[in-house]
Enzyme design. Structure first.
Site, PDB file in Angstrom:
ATOM      1  N   ASP A  49       0.858  -1.182   0.000  1.00  0.00           N
ATOM      2  CA  ASP A  49       0.000   0.000   0.000  1.00  0.00           C
ATOM      3  C   ASP A  49       0.895   1.232   0.000  1.00  0.00           C
ATOM      4  O   ASP A  49       2.099   1.140   0.221  1.00  0.00           O
ATOM      5  CB  ASP A  49      -0.981  -0.030   1.174  1.00  0.00           C
ATOM      6  CG  ASP A  49      -0.304   0.096   2.520  1.00  0.00           C
ATOM      7  OD1 ASP A  49       0.887   0.417   2.559  1.00  0.00           O
ATOM      8  OD2 ASP A  49      -0.976  -0.122   3.542  1.00  0.00           O
ATOM      9  N   ASP A  62      -7.665  -7.474   1.887  1.00  0.00           N
ATOM     10  CA  ASP A  62      -6.644  -7.587   2.931  1.00  0.00           C
ATOM     11  C   ASP A  62      -7.240  -7.012   4.204  1.00  0.00           C
ATOM     12  O   ASP A  62      -8.143  -6.172   4.149  1.00  0.00           O
ATOM     13  CB  ASP A  62      -5.389  -6.791   2.565  1.00  0.00           C
ATOM     14  CG  ASP A  62      -5.574  -5.303   2.856  1.00  0.00           C
ATOM     15  OD1 ASP A  62      -5.032  -4.819   3.862  1.00  0.00           O
ATOM     16  OD2 ASP A  62      -6.300  -4.622   2.091  1.00  0.00           O
TER      17      ASP A  62
END
EC number: 2.4.2.29
Length: 376
Positions: free
Chosen positions: A92, A271
């Site tokens: 990310d 996730d």
């Protein structure tokens, strides 16, 4: 990266697909264990691969940038070499972590200045240098730098925020397209749809993100405290706009029920820290519902953690023993519970995939949703 749709559920928008990266094949829908600082907490790489059957894991740009730092990662040959995981990795962008540092960060058009939670040192993340940082980390899939708005969020703030996120995306794409991967394998960039819980903003953001025509797309800014119904409503709106033939990643979601409901809306990738974080606090997700292993009722329960599981830890250790370990603060307790929860999450998305391919997903999902949220 190459994504192929293989099956679609006749009664919902659920899909099964295959995502091919240079580090391996990912069968979707998929759950990605979160390895914030280069490790999925309490789990060896061998267990991730052989026991949990993870196909892709996450790294976090903000944390890896601060520790061990880019110099170490670059000298190691990237995160794959550094942590010994040879499968696909997604990073990310650090946007969410920086957003959560509300007291020590400042957001401007240039980027975000923030102070490290480690030593208080001052740093700047821009769309450009976040692309460079993720190139150095070496993830297969990297995320655009965005602003993750809080919940609740004023409409006008959310509107200004998506407009800036879209301008930042243009800068991310320009930088990404003008640089090369460092370690001899390809990387791909996913943009992120934002817009809080406002339908018109989500529609606008999804249209802009789709227009960039990247290889996959993500949905951010959900699972930040809004009711589940709001999450589902926004996901449905966005999935109807994002292209069918590209993978869709819903960031930071969620409970087993959240995952099944969002698969039904057309999401391919998930996730969440929940299976690992909750494991360390003694919460187990099972096929029959949720167990708080700290409760007195498990003290003398000598049945296996989950008898019909194919996970070694589930069959060998009892609920009573795991309760004892968690109560005693023994590290093994956190390890067993983490193995169990991650194995369960991967089992769940694999079952979902099999049911989609068989054309039986919708009824199975409804049955499972009723069970999975039950407190045992």
């Amino acid at each position: 990266m190459k994504f192929t749709l293989q099956a679609q559920d006749p009664l919902s928008k659920a899909r099964a697909g295959e995502l091919v990266t240079d580090h391996g094949v990912i069968q979707t829908p998929i759950f990605m264990p979160v390895g914030t600082a280069g490790t999925v907490k309490a789990v060896h790489q061998r267990e991730l691969k052989d026991d949990i059957k993870a196909q892709i894991i996450l790294g976090n740009t903000y944390h890896l940038y601060l520790r061990p730092g880019l110099s170490t990662l670059e000298q190691a040959g990237g995160l794959h070499k550094f942590n010994g995981w040879d499968g696909p990795i997604l990073t990310d962008s650090g946007g969410y972590q920086v957003y959560s540092l509300t007291e020590v960060r400042k957001i401007k058009e240039e980027g975000v200045t923030f102070r490290s939670h480690v030593d208080g040192s001052k740093h700047l993340f821009t769309p450009e240098n976040v692309m460079d940082i993720q190139r150095i980390i070496g993830a297969d899939i990297i995320m655009a730098f965005d602003e993750c708005t809080p919940y609740p969020c004023e409409y006008n703030y959310a509107k200004r925020s998506i407009e800036m996120t879209h301008r930042w995306l243009k800068r991310c794409c320009d930088r990404f397209d003008n640089t090369e991967p460092k370690y001899g394998y390809s990387q791909t960039l996913f943009p992120i749809v934002q817009g809080s819980v406002y339908k018109d903003l989500r529609v606008r953001s999804a249209e802009v993100i789709a227009s960039f025509e990247r290889e996959g797309n993500a949905i951010g800014g959900l699972s930040v405290g809004e009711p589940a119904e709001e999450m589902y409503a926004m996901t449905e709106v966005v999935c109807d706009i994002l292209p069918q033939h590209k993978p869709r990643y819903l960031m930071g979601v969620g409970t087993p029920v959240n995952i099944l409901e969002n698969i039904a809306l057309g999401i391919d990738m998930f996730d969440c820290v929940m299976p690992t974080r909750n494991a360390r606090n003694g919460m187990l997700f099972t096929k029959d519902g949720i167990i708080n292993i700290k409760n007195e009722k498990w003290k003398n329960d000598f049945s296996p953690i989950e008898a019909d599981s194919d996970l070694f830890a589930d069959k060998v250790y009892t609920k009573a023993y795991l309760r004892h370990l968690i109560h005693s603060g023994e590290m093994l307790g956190a390890q067993i519970a983490t193995l169990h929860n991650l194995h369960f999450y991967l089992w769940l998305v694999t079952q979902a995939r099999n049911k989609i391919i068989a054309g039986e997903f919708y009824d199975w999902k409804n049955k499972m949703v009723n069970r999975l949220g039950t407190r045992l």
